[in-house]
Design a protein around this motif. Structure first.
Motif, PDB file in Angstrom:
ATOM      1  N   GLU A  91       0.860  -1.187   0.000  1.00 28.47           N
ATOM      2  CA  GLU A  91       0.000   0.000   0.000  1.00 28.47           C
ATOM      3  C   GLU A  91       0.895   1.235   0.000  1.00 28.47           C
ATOM      4  OE1 GLU A  91      -1.784   3.505   1.589  1.00 28.47           O
ATOM      5  OE2 GLU A  91      -0.465   2.278   2.810  1.00 28.47           O
ATOM      6  N   GLU A  92       0.569   2.179  -0.871  1.00 27.70           N
ATOM      7  CA  GLU A  92       1.300   3.435  -0.918  1.00 27.70           C
ATOM      8  C   GLU A  92       0.339   4.550  -1.293  1.00 27.70           C
ATOM      9  OE1 GLU A  92       4.886   5.417  -3.467  1.00 27.70           O
ATOM     10  OE2 GLU A  92       5.161   3.336  -2.836  1.00 27.70           O
ATOM     11  N   GLY A  93       0.166   5.492  -0.403  1.00 26.65           N
ATOM     12  CA  GLY A  93      -0.702   6.636  -0.662  1.00 26.65           C
ATOM     13  C   GLY A  93      -2.156   6.264  -0.899  1.00 26.65           C
ATOM     14  N   GLY A  94      -2.622   5.205  -0.249  1.00 28.05           N
ATOM     15  CA  GLY A  94      -4.013   4.791  -0.406  1.00 28.05           C
ATOM     16  C   GLY A  94      -4.265   3.877  -1.602  1.00 28.05           C
ATOM     17  N   ILE A  95      -3.243   3.629  -2.413  1.00 22.21           N
ATOM     18  CA  ILE A  95      -3.356   2.699  -3.546  1.00 22.21           C
ATOM     19  C   ILE A  95      -2.718   1.379  -3.138  1.00 22.21           C
ATOM     20  CG2 ILE A  95      -2.757   2.254  -5.957  1.00 22.21           C
ATOM     21  CD1 ILE A  95      -4.712   4.602  -5.522  1.00 22.21           C
ATOM     22  N   TRP A  96      -3.494   0.316  -3.231  1.00 25.80           N
ATOM     23  CA  TRP A  96      -3.041  -1.019  -2.861  1.00 25.80           C
ATOM     24  C   TRP A  96      -2.732  -1.807  -4.124  1.00 25.80           C
ATOM     25  CZ3 TRP A  96      -3.202  -3.208   2.231  1.00 25.80           C
ATOM     26  CH2 TRP A  96      -3.645  -2.329   3.216  1.00 25.80           C
ATOM     27  N   THR A  97      -1.633  -2.551  -4.107  1.00 19.89           N
ATOM     28  CA  THR A  97      -1.279  -3.412  -5.224  1.00 19.89           C
ATOM     29  C   THR A  97      -1.041  -4.825  -4.710  1.00 19.89           C
ATOM     30  OG1 THR A  97       1.067  -2.841  -5.035  1.00 19.89           O
ATOM     31  CG2 THR A  97      -0.263  -1.566  -6.616  1.00 19.89           C
ATOM     32  N   GLY A  98      -1.369  -5.769  -5.543  1.00 16.17           N
ATOM     33  CA  GLY A  98      -1.121  -7.166  -5.230  1.00 16.17           C
ATOM     34  C   GLY A  98      -0.347  -7.795  -6.366  1.00 16.17           C
ATOM     35  N   ASP A  99       0.635  -8.591  -6.030  1.00 14.04           N
ATOM     36  CA  ASP A  99       1.442  -9.308  -7.010  1.00 14.04           C
ATOM     37  C   ASP A  99       1.368 -10.781  -6.615  1.00 14.04           C
ATOM     38  OD1 ASP A  99       3.322 -10.329  -8.736  1.00 14.04           O
ATOM     39  OD2 ASP A  99       4.942  -9.000  -8.105  1.00 14.04           O
ATOM     40  N   ALA A 100       0.535 -11.534  -7.340  1.00 10.29           N
ATOM     41  CA  ALA A 100       0.277 -12.929  -6.980  1.00 10.29           C
ATOM     42  C   ALA A 100       0.719 -13.872  -8.092  1.00 10.29           C
ATOM     43  CB  ALA A 100      -1.207 -13.126  -6.699  1.00 10.29           C
ATOM     44  N   VAL A 101       1.195 -15.015  -7.704  1.00 14.05           N
ATOM     45  CA  VAL A 101       1.569 -16.062  -8.657  1.00 14.05           C
ATOM     46  C   VAL A 101       0.739 -17.299  -8.332  1.00 14.05           C
ATOM     47  CG1 VAL A 101       3.416 -17.547  -9.510  1.00 14.05           C
ATOM     48  CG2 VAL A 101       3.900 -15.146  -8.952  1.00 14.05           C
ATOM     49  N   TYR A 102       0.133 -17.857  -9.366  1.00 14.69           N
ATOM     50  CA  TYR A 102      -0.694 -19.060  -9.249  1.00 14.69           C
ATOM     51  C   TYR A 102      -0.260 -20.072 -10.292  1.00 14.69           C
ATOM     52  CZ  TYR A 102      -4.250 -16.976  -6.198  1.00 14.69           C
ATOM     53  OH  TYR A 102      -4.909 -16.419  -5.137  1.00 14.69           O
ATOM     54  N   THR A 103      -0.431 -21.347  -9.961  1.00 17.51           N
ATOM     55  CA  THR A 103      -0.362 -22.391 -10.982  1.00 17.51           C
ATOM     56  C   THR A 103      -1.809 -22.736 -11.322  1.00 17.51           C
ATOM     57  OG1 THR A 103      -0.316 -24.175  -9.353  1.00 17.51           O
ATOM     58  CG2 THR A 103       1.808 -23.378 -10.150  1.00 17.51           C
ATOM     59  N   ILE A 104      -2.056 -23.061 -12.578  1.00 16.50           N
ATOM     60  CA  ILE A 104      -3.385 -23.500 -12.998  1.00 16.50           C
ATOM     61  C   ILE A 104      -3.270 -24.936 -13.465  1.00 16.50           C
ATOM     62  CG2 ILE A 104      -4.237 -21.187 -13.529  1.00 16.50           C
ATOM     63  CD1 ILE A 104      -3.667 -21.767 -16.492  1.00 16.50           C
ATOM     64  N   SER A 105      -4.324 -25.718 -13.241  1.00 21.05           N
ATOM     65  CA  SER A 105      -4.253 -27.132 -13.611  1.00 21.05           C
ATOM     66  C   SER A 105      -5.647 -27.704 -13.850  1.00 21.05           C
ATOM     67  CB  SER A 105      -3.540 -27.931 -12.515  1.00 21.05           C
ATOM     68  OG  SER A 105      -4.247 -27.860 -11.310  1.00 21.05           O
ATOM     69  N   PRO A 106      -5.714 -28.788 -14.638  1.00 19.38           N
ATOM     70  CA  PRO A 106      -7.002 -29.419 -14.919  1.00 19.38           C
ATOM     71  C   PRO A 106      -7.518 -30.257 -13.749  1.00 19.38           C
ATOM     72  CG  PRO A 106      -5.248 -30.565 -16.078  1.00 19.38           C
ATOM     73  CD  PRO A 106      -4.627 -29.367 -15.418  1.00 19.38           C
ATOM     74  N   ALA A 107      -6.610 -30.710 -12.881  1.00 17.88           N
ATOM     75  CA  ALA A 107      -6.991 -31.531 -11.725  1.00 17.88           C
ATOM     76  C   ALA A 107      -6.583 -30.805 -10.449  1.00 17.88           C
ATOM     77  CB  ALA A 107      -6.292 -32.891 -11.802  1.00 17.88           C
ATOM     78  N   LEU A 108      -7.200 -31.187  -9.348  1.00 15.83           N
ATOM     79  CA  LEU A 108      -6.897 -30.566  -8.066  1.00 15.83           C
ATOM     80  C   LEU A 108      -5.413 -30.746  -7.742  1.00 15.83           C
ATOM     81  CD1 LEU A 108      -8.022 -29.112  -5.568  1.00 15.83           C
ATOM     82  CD2 LEU A 108      -8.400 -31.362  -4.553  1.00 15.83           C
ATOM     83  N   PRO A 109      -4.681 -29.633  -7.650  1.00 14.97           N
ATOM     84  CA  PRO A 109      -3.244 -29.748  -7.358  1.00 14.97           C
ATOM     85  C   PRO A 109      -2.999 -30.065  -5.894  1.00 14.97           C
ATOM     86  CG  PRO A 109      -3.864 -27.446  -7.589  1.00 14.97           C
ATOM     87  CD  PRO A 109      -5.093 -28.259  -7.879  1.00 14.97           C
TER      88      PRO A 109
END
Length: 124
Positions: free
Chosen positions: A83-101
């Motif tokens: 958060e900086e000056g009321g602006i929040w940022t998120g940097d997320a990494v996900y894996t995607i898959s056809p079956a439950l990882p």
């Protein structure tokens, strides 16, 4: 001189919808495919109560992205919120898959997208 009028009309059509005072404002999602099934989501928000709202926005983006790519699941690798000056940022990494990882931080994409819609959280 019709061109300026058309340009102004096009710009007016692109304005964001008004947000209720004090309500969270969702300011965009940037999606980058890192490698195969590894995807980076950068989100931006304002009027946020806590880090969890930003992380939820990223999860909604990841779930929708998984569905778009024909996958049913995603797993959170990491999420960094700032958060900086009321602006929040998120940097997320996900894996995607056809079956439950494997792992504890997995999401069912269909269930998550439905929950996001019910909570008025935008997706990709």
């Amino acid at each position: 001189m019709r061109l300026p009028l058309i340009a102004l009309t096009a710009l007016a059509a692109c304005e964001a919808a008004p947000v209720a005072e004090g309500a969270a404002r969702y300011d965009g999602i940037e999606t980058r495919l890192l490698d195969g099934d590894l995807v980076n989501f950068r989100v931006k928000m304002a009027n946020v109560a806590d880090e969890e709202e930003v992380a939820d926005y990223a999860a909604c983006a990841a779930a929708q992205y998984a569905l778009i790519r024909g996958y049913g699941f995603a797993r959170n690798v990491r999420t960094i919120v700032n958060e900086e000056g009321g602006i929040w940022t998120g940097d997320a990494v996900y894996t995607i898959s056809p079956a439950l990882p494997r792992g504890l931080r997995t999401i069912d994409a269909e269930v998550t997208v439905a929950d996001c819609a019910a909570r008025d959280i935008p997706t990709v």
